[in-house]
Design a protein around this motif. Structure first.
Motif, PDB file in Angstrom:
ATOM      1  N   ALA A 172      -5.687 -13.380   8.806  1.00  0.00           N
ATOM      2  CA  ALA A 172      -5.389 -12.853   7.463  1.00  0.00           C
ATOM      3  C   ALA A 172      -6.292 -11.650   7.180  1.00  0.00           C
ATOM      4  CB  ALA A 172      -5.599 -13.934   6.412  1.00  0.00           C
ATOM      5  N   CYS A 173      -5.707 -10.581   6.665  1.00  0.00           N
ATOM      6  CA  CYS A 173      -6.448  -9.354   6.367  1.00  0.00           C
ATOM      7  C   CYS A 173      -6.109  -8.877   4.959  1.00  0.00           C
ATOM      8  CB  CYS A 173      -6.053  -8.238   7.337  1.00  0.00           C
ATOM      9  SG  CYS A 173      -6.262  -8.650   9.076  1.00  0.00           S
ATOM     10  N   GLU A 174      -6.958  -8.021   4.442  1.00  0.00           N
ATOM     11  CA  GLU A 174      -6.664  -7.347   3.177  1.00  0.00           C
ATOM     12  C   GLU A 174      -5.965  -6.032   3.535  1.00  0.00           C
ATOM     13  OE1 GLU A 174      -6.177  -6.684  -0.671  1.00  0.00           O
ATOM     14  OE2 GLU A 174      -7.216  -8.497   0.005  1.00  0.00           O
ATOM     15  N   PRO A 175      -4.647  -5.912   3.263  1.00  0.00           N
ATOM     16  CA  PRO A 175      -3.930  -4.707   3.695  1.00  0.00           C
ATOM     17  C   PRO A 175      -4.341  -3.465   2.910  1.00  0.00           C
ATOM     18  CG  PRO A 175      -2.402  -6.427   2.929  1.00  0.00           C
ATOM     19  CD  PRO A 175      -3.783  -6.833   2.522  1.00  0.00           C
ATOM     20  N   PHE A 176      -4.390  -2.332   3.592  1.00  0.00           N
ATOM     21  CA  PHE A 176      -4.553  -1.055   2.899  1.00  0.00           C
ATOM     22  C   PHE A 176      -3.230  -0.744   2.210  1.00  0.00           C
ATOM     23  CE2 PHE A 176      -7.848  -0.643   6.165  1.00  0.00           C
ATOM     24  CZ  PHE A 176      -8.918  -0.163   5.404  1.00  0.00           C
ATOM     25  N   LYS A 177      -3.295  -0.157   1.022  1.00  0.00           N
ATOM     26  CA  LYS A 177      -2.074   0.076   0.248  1.00  0.00           C
ATOM     27  C   LYS A 177      -1.413   1.411   0.597  1.00  0.00           C
ATOM     28  CE  LYS A 177      -2.918  -2.996  -3.674  1.00  0.00           C
ATOM     29  NZ  LYS A 177      -3.946  -3.822  -3.044  1.00  0.00           N
ATOM     30  N   VAL A 178      -1.512   1.779   1.858  1.00  0.00           N
ATOM     31  CA  VAL A 178      -0.805   2.978   2.346  1.00  0.00           C
ATOM     32  C   VAL A 178      -0.158   2.669   3.690  1.00  0.00           C
ATOM     33  CG1 VAL A 178      -2.237   4.730   1.202  1.00  0.00           C
ATOM     34  CG2 VAL A 178      -2.878   3.910   3.463  1.00  0.00           C
ATOM     35  N   GLU A 179       0.972   3.329   3.934  1.00  0.00           N
ATOM     36  CA  GLU A 179       1.590   3.284   5.255  1.00  0.00           C
ATOM     37  C   GLU A 179       1.251   4.599   5.939  1.00  0.00           C
ATOM     38  OE1 GLU A 179       5.763   2.661   4.603  1.00  0.00           O
ATOM     39  OE2 GLU A 179       5.517   0.491   4.338  1.00  0.00           O
ATOM     40  N   MET A 180       0.755   4.517   7.160  1.00  0.00           N
ATOM     41  CA  MET A 180       0.390   5.718   7.903  1.00  0.00           C
ATOM     42  C   MET A 180       1.612   6.176   8.711  1.00  0.00           C
ATOM     43  SD  MET A 180      -2.659   6.320   6.918  1.00  0.00           S
ATOM     44  CE  MET A 180      -3.392   7.473   8.082  1.00  0.00           C
ATOM     45  N   VAL A 181       2.341   7.126   8.134  1.00  0.00           N
ATOM     46  CA  VAL A 181       3.546   7.661   8.783  1.00  0.00           C
ATOM     47  C   VAL A 181       3.127   8.854   9.629  1.00  0.00           C
ATOM     48  CG1 VAL A 181       5.848   8.636   8.424  1.00  0.00           C
ATOM     49  CG2 VAL A 181       4.933   6.952   6.797  1.00  0.00           C
ATOM     50  N   ILE A 182       3.535   8.874  10.888  1.00  0.00           N
ATOM     51  CA  ILE A 182       3.208   9.998  11.767  1.00  0.00           C
ATOM     52  C   ILE A 182       4.486  10.532  12.393  1.00  0.00           C
ATOM     53  CG2 ILE A 182       2.562   8.413  13.676  1.00  0.00           C
ATOM     54  CD1 ILE A 182       0.479  10.662  14.501  1.00  0.00           C
TER      55      ILE A 182
END
Length: 315
Positions: free
Chosen positions: A92-102
């Motif tokens: 279980a992790c605390e997700p970052f509230k961004v999606e890294m689109v490349i």
């Protein structure tokens, strides 16, 4: 078409809560474990389609877990076990509230913005004189803010992410570094299979020890766009559409049938024949990207199968 998994309502030992995403159901268990069920739901334009796609969840889960295995030497990830074709269990992790689109190529959303005359996407400039599906001189990162179910993800710049405190500057630099490394590895894997990894998105989280790890899916047809390398240059030269393996074909079909997820629009009817064709396309991508023959899991009672396999693992 009835043998698909559209929703789940499991009650596993040590279960604390469940989150229903667009495609995945996420169960939080005791001992800091997260259990992710990949359903057969299909999402496009941030709208979940009314019918499931046979074997889609299995395909997404198996590609994602294989790709995590193939990249864990360069970027740590959350994965611990795969007890069932549709299930992944990890930390279980605390997700970052961004999606890294490349993006390596001017395709999809970037191409649509470019056609509108925009030369800036998420604070990153795009060169003049490009045409759809051309390769960028260098891959660009165009982040999106994470949305709750039903809301649209929004483009956001690196500067805004840091200024608004969504991610600290130090962490964001690490996310950028990991994103470039994963895209490079993903492109190499695709190239060996005669494919081009056009663009993709990665999601990251922080473990309770503060380590940044890759979470969710990676290099799947839901999170990525692939072209066939063979004939790419010729098709570009002749201004022809690229032959691609991704969810874009579903988006194009929806656009042709008058749906882009806008207010007042209705999802067009998806016939059994069309749904079967989408399933076949997903299987095609699986076999192309992994180089392995897809083995269909027993779908006579998917819920029962998942429950049995998970309970055996949790013992």
């Amino acid at each position: 078409m009835s043998n698909t998994i559209i929703s789940t309502n499991f009650n596993f030992p040590g279960q604390k809560r469940v989150y229903h995403g667009k495609v995945r159901e996420v169960y939080t268990l005791e001992n800091n474990l997260l259990l992710m069920v990949a359903t057969d739901r299909l999402s496009a334009f941030d709208v979940v389609m009314p019918k499931g796609i046979p074997y889609k969840g299995q395909i997404l889960n198996q590609i994602a877990t294989k790709m995590m295995e193939a990249t864990k030497d360069i970027v740590p990830n959350w994965l611990i076990a795969v007890p069932d074709p549709n299930v992944a269990i990890g930390e279980a992790c605390e997700p970052f509230k961004v999606e890294m689109v490349i993006r390596g190529y001017l395709s999809g959303h970037a191409a649509r913005e470019y056609k509108l005359g925009k030369r800036m996407l998420c604070g990153v400039s795009m060169p003049e004189g490009m045409k759809e599906n051309d390769k960028f001189p260098e891959s660009i990162i165009t982040p999106a803010t994470k949305a709750e179910m039903g809301d649209h993800d929004e483009d956001i710049s690196r500067e805004d992410i840091i200024k608004r405190g969504i991610v600290s500057e130090e962490d964001y630099r690490q996310l950028e570094d990991y994103t470039h490394k994963l895209f490079k590895r993903g492109s190499e894997i695709a190239s060996k299979r005669g494919l081009i990894l056009v663009d993709t998105k990665y999601e990251f989280g922080k473990t309770k020890n503060g380590e940044i790890v890759l979470i969710d899916e990676i290099h799947t047809p839901d999170s990525s766009r692939y072209f066939y390398a063979d004939g790419y240059e010729l098709r570009q030269k002749n201004n022809e559409p690229q032959k691609q393996l991704s969810k874009e074909f579903v988006r194009q079909w929806l656009i042709e049938n008058g749906f882009q997820g806008l207010e007042g629009q209705t999802v067009p009817v998806m016939t059994d024949e069309y749904i079967h064709s989408v399933s076949e396309r997903y299987i095609e991508l699986y076999e192309n990207i992994t180089g392995e023959t897809f083995v269909k899991a027993d779908v006579s009672n998917i819920h029962q199968r998942i429950e049995k396999n998970v309970l055996e693992y949790l013992k």
